[in-house]
Scaffold this motif. Structure first.
Motif, PDB file in Angstrom:
ATOM      1  N   GLU A  38       0.828  -1.203   0.000  1.00 60.22           N
ATOM      2  CA  GLU A  38       0.000   0.000   0.000  1.00 60.22           C
ATOM      3  C   GLU A  38       0.866   1.258   0.000  1.00 60.22           C
ATOM      4  OE1 GLU A  38      -2.457  -0.494   3.428  1.00 60.22           O
ATOM      5  OE2 GLU A  38      -3.839  -1.901   2.438  1.00 60.22           O
ATOM      6  N   ASN A  90       2.276   1.608  -3.555  1.00 60.34           N
ATOM      7  CA  ASN A  90       1.236   2.039  -4.493  1.00 60.34           C
ATOM      8  C   ASN A  90       0.870   3.509  -4.316  1.00 60.34           C
ATOM      9  OD1 ASN A  90       1.098  -0.489  -5.658  1.00 60.34           O
ATOM     10  ND2 ASN A  90      -0.630  -1.163  -4.407  1.00 60.34           N
ATOM     11  N   LYS A  91       0.832   3.955  -3.077  1.00 63.74           N
ATOM     12  CA  LYS A  91       0.431   5.333  -2.799  1.00 63.74           C
ATOM     13  C   LYS A  91       1.550   6.343  -3.023  1.00 63.74           C
ATOM     14  CE  LYS A  91      -1.380   8.327   0.879  1.00 63.74           C
ATOM     15  NZ  LYS A  91      -1.840   8.390   2.304  1.00 63.74           N
ATOM     16  N   ASN A  92       2.755   5.996  -2.582  1.00 57.60           N
ATOM     17  CA  ASN A  92       3.842   6.979  -2.580  1.00 57.60           C
ATOM     18  C   ASN A  92       4.881   6.820  -3.685  1.00 57.60           C
ATOM     19  OD1 ASN A  92       3.331   8.420   0.178  1.00 57.60           O
ATOM     20  ND2 ASN A  92       3.189   6.248   0.642  1.00 57.60           N
TER      21      ASN A  92
END
Length: 259
Positions: free
Chosen positions: A244, A247-249
């Motif tokens: 996660e 994927n986000k950063n």
């Protein structure tokens, strides 16, 4: 650079005992994104009772030396081909235990915006370590600029066709972003590109696809692969929390999860 690397190694010379009995795990990393990812892992292994100590390096040689000499318990900075070549050259028994992310290699320039704008005789800088040098040459070949002999660890001497007579310079990977003012283009590792303020997904003229075989891996000594500490480290490194985070950063910067 060598003095810094030697100083770091000297500071770590006291062997760690975490994998044998203790709860401290010492992991060597390069700055971005490895350090960032390990900071997420640090929080996760803490729940298992382990204190993750993150030691930062600025080169691609010392982290494996420190691990082989038991100054580290693990490292996280390299892909499998680089590890295999190091084991072969140095006689180390280091093993990867988890694939974590892929950093696509990209071609960058301050002077051109399209691959077709490279003029005859243009200077192109690439990494000088064996595996990333070969990887860079394959990227140039895939882009239609050159043709290279078959084989894994090819160098600039193995270029068989060079219609634009490109001047290929092999330089230290960490220094490549600084060469953009002097060369026409440079093939740069994603971590060093991002540190220099470049955004791979936006700034790279050409970039490796997501099918790249060069996943960055967590590495330990071969004898320690099945220890409880390593198992805890692998579980955290391949966790949904780390995916996660990536994927986000990191995906917006061109970095993708490898698990």
């Amino acid at each position: 650079m060598k003095k810094i690397a030697l100083a770091l190694l000297a500071a770590l010379i006291i062997p760690t005992a975490a994998l044998a009995a203790g709860k401290e795990i010492k992991v060597g990393v390069t700055p971005f994104p490895h350090k960032d990812i390990m900071n997420v892992v640090k929080q996760l292994v803490a729940k298992e009772g382990y204190d993750l100590k993150i030691v930062e390096f600025t080169d691609y040689v010392t982290p494996n030396t420190a691990l082989a000499e038991k100054a580290l318990d693990a490292n996280f900075f390299q892909h499998v081909p680089y590890l295999e070549n190091t084991n072969k050259e140095k006689g180390y028994d280091l093993a990867w235990v988890a694939k974590i992310h892929i950093e696509p290699l990209g071609l960058y320039s301050k002077k051109i915006k399209k691959i077709g704008e490279l003029k005859k005789g243009a200077q192109v800088a690439i990494p000088n370590d064996a595996t990333n040098c070969a990887r860079a040459l394959r990227l140039l070949e895939k882009s239609g600029l050159i043709k290279v002999k078959a084989g894994e660890l090819v160098t600039a001497k193995d270029v068989t066709e060079n219609p634009k007579n490109l001047k290929i310079r092999e330089l230290d990977a960490a220094q490549l972003p600084r060469t953009l003012q002097d060369v026409d283009a440079a093939v740069i590792n994603t971590n060093f590109a991002v540190e220099a303020g470049l955004i791979p997904a936006k700034d790279a003229i050409v970039i490796e696809g997501k099918d790249s075989p060069y996943a960055n891996v967590l590495v330990v000594r071969g004898a320690d692969k099945d220890t409880p500490a390593v198992k805890a480290l692998v579980k955290a490194a391949n966790s949904k929390e780390v995916k996660e985070y990536i994927n986000k950063n990191l995906v917006p910067k061109g970095i993708v999860a490898a698990f």
